[in-house]
Design an enzyme around this catalytic site. Structure first.
Site, PDB file in Angstrom:
ATOM      1  N   ASP A 253      -3.904   6.022   5.683  1.00 34.18           N
ATOM      2  CA  ASP A 253      -4.360   7.332   6.150  1.00 34.18           C
ATOM      3  C   ASP A 253      -5.420   7.092   7.242  1.00 34.18           C
ATOM      4  OD1 ASP A 253      -5.063   9.992   6.315  1.00 34.18           O
ATOM      5  OD2 ASP A 253      -5.609  10.243   4.234  1.00 34.18           O
TER       6      ASP A 253
ATOM      7  N   ARG B 120       0.786  11.513 -10.106  1.00 35.65           N
ATOM      8  CA  ARG B 120       1.248  10.158  -9.768  1.00 35.65           C
ATOM      9  C   ARG B 120       2.646   9.900 -10.316  1.00 35.65           C
ATOM     10  NH1 ARG B 120      -3.208   7.115  -7.780  1.00 35.65           N
ATOM     11  NH2 ARG B 120      -5.195   7.526  -8.769  1.00 35.65           N
TER      12      ARG B 120
ATOM     13  N   GLU C 117       0.845  -1.199   0.000  1.00 36.83           N
ATOM     14  CA  GLU C 117       0.000   0.000   0.000  1.00 36.83           C
ATOM     15  C   GLU C 117       0.882   1.252   0.000  1.00 36.83           C
ATOM     16  OE1 GLU C 117      -2.515   1.436  -0.789  1.00 36.83           O
ATOM     17  OE2 GLU C 117      -4.097   1.160   0.694  1.00 36.83           O
ATOM     18  N   ASP C 118       0.481   2.255  -0.746  1.00 38.76           N
ATOM     19  CA  ASP C 118       1.282   3.481  -0.771  1.00 38.76           C
ATOM     20  C   ASP C 118       1.141   4.275   0.530  1.00 38.76           C
ATOM     21  OD1 ASP C 118      -1.363   3.970  -1.461  1.00 38.76           O
ATOM     22  OD2 ASP C 118      -0.915   5.628  -2.797  1.00 38.76           O
TER      23      ASP C 118
ATOM     24  N   PHE D 213      -1.083  17.113   2.798  1.00 36.64           N
ATOM     25  CA  PHE D 213      -1.585  16.551   1.534  1.00 36.64           C
ATOM     26  C   PHE D 213      -0.399  16.238   0.629  1.00 36.64           C
ATOM     27  CE2 PHE D 213      -5.654  16.440  -0.984  1.00 36.64           C
ATOM     28  CZ  PHE D 213      -5.132  15.604  -1.958  1.00 36.64           C
TER      29      PHE D 213
HETATM   30  C1  PRP Z   1      -5.670   6.121  -1.562  1.00 33.42           C
HETATM   31  C2  PRP Z   1      -4.367   5.403  -1.237  1.00 33.42           C
HETATM   32  C3  PRP Z   1      -4.802   4.355  -0.247  1.00 33.42           C
HETATM   33  C4  PRP Z   1      -5.980   4.996   0.461  1.00 33.42           C
HETATM   34  C5  PRP Z   1      -5.565   5.434   1.839  1.00 33.42           C
HETATM   35  O1  PRP Z   1      -6.375   5.363  -2.503  1.00 33.42           O
HETATM   36  O2  PRP Z   1      -3.787   4.845  -2.392  1.00 33.42           O
HETATM   37  O3  PRP Z   1      -5.208   3.161  -0.887  1.00 33.42           O
HETATM   38  O4  PRP Z   1      -6.371   6.147  -0.324  1.00 33.42           O
HETATM   39  O5  PRP Z   1      -6.602   6.117   2.483  1.00 33.42           O
HETATM   40  P1  PRP Z   1      -7.381   5.548   3.732  1.00 33.42           P
HETATM   41  O6  PRP Z   1      -6.382   4.948   4.688  1.00 33.42           O
HETATM   42  O7  PRP Z   1      -8.014   6.806   4.315  1.00 33.42           O
HETATM   43  O8  PRP Z   1      -8.413   4.574   3.267  1.00 33.42           O
HETATM   44  P2  PRP Z   1      -7.577   5.943  -3.395  1.00 33.42           P
HETATM   45  O9  PRP Z   1      -8.884   5.402  -2.890  1.00 33.42           O
HETATM   46  O10 PRP Z   1      -7.474   7.446  -3.463  1.00 33.42           O
HETATM   47  O11 PRP Z   1      -7.321   5.296  -4.804  1.00 33.42           O
HETATM   48  P3  PRP Z   1      -5.960   5.310  -5.692  1.00 33.42           P
HETATM   49  O12 PRP Z   1      -5.006   4.332  -5.039  1.00 33.42           O
HETATM   50  O13 PRP Z   1      -6.412   4.840  -7.028  1.00 33.42           O
HETATM   51  O14 PRP Z   1      -5.414   6.709  -5.703  1.00 33.42           O
END
Ligand code: PRP
Length: 178
Positions: free
Chosen positions: A101, A163, A97-98, A150
């Site tokens: 949050d 990205r 996971e990136d 952010f």
């Molecule tokens: C982003 C990120 C994580 C998630 C983290 O994904 O890549 O997967 O939000 O947030 P959280 O801990 O509050 O759930 P996003 O849903 O924006 O999709 P993406 O990976 O396609 O950008």
């Protein structure tokens, strides 16, 4: 594009060092297990590609798409997970996971893997924002704890942009408060 960035948070060299460290930790801890590494699209795409090259053991790859229906700045509790790849039944799953949050996305994906029959699930996260947590969640392998700012780049987006930045930077408020 760089004019939208307030300041650099992590350089490409710092990210590469973290991948090397995490790859070593993963190899030590998961060695000998039947591991499927799962990239959570789209944000983890670059981290997954770099991290996997630092893991010195055989692993299978799989990909899931997780999307939440919150605003561009925050995920909601409504996270959808689509998974059309290999079977994780009986496997050790390493979710990549990136960013963790609120913790909603990774919690949902982990549950999904266990529902699919994974034997055990580990999580490697490049970035961790513990101050934002809504769901109690601790990743097993963490690159950096970061403050509540952010951030974009190296896979992370704002409205699908940024990205492709090779670094992670703090986005100017003027960009997302327009
Ligand atoms: C982003 C990120 C994580 C998630 C983290 O994904 O890549 O997967 O939000 O947030 P959280 O801990 O509050 O759930 P996003 O849903 O924006 O999709 P993406 O990976 O396609 O950008």
């Amino acid at each position: 594009m760089a004019s939208d960035i307030e300041r650099l948070l992590l350089t490409p060299a710092q990210i590469a060092d973290a991948c090397a460290r995490l790859g070593g930790e993963i190899g030590s801890r998961l060695s000998g297990r039947d591991v499927t590494a799962v990239c959570i699209l789209k944000g983890s795409s670059l981290f997954f590609a770099d991290l996997m090259r630092c893991v010195d053991m055989p692993v299978a790859f799989d990909f899931v798409r997780a999307s939440s229906y919150g605003s561009a700045a925050e995920s909601s509790g409504d996270v959808s997970v689509s998974h059309g790849g290999v079977c994780v039944c009986g496997k050790t799953v390493l979710l990549v996971e990136d960013i963790v949050d609120t913790g909603r996305t990774i919690s949902k994906v982990k549950s999904h893997m266990l529902d699919l029959g994974a034997k055990e699930v580990f999580v490697a996260a490049l970035l961790d924002k513990p101050s934002r947590r809504v769901v109690d969640f601790h990743a097993d392998f963490v690159g950096f704890e970061i403050p509540d700012e952010f951030v974009v780049g190296y896979g992370l987006d704002y409205n699908e942009k940024y990205r492709n930045l090779p670094y992670i930077g703090v986005l100017k408020r003027t960009v997302y408060e327009k």
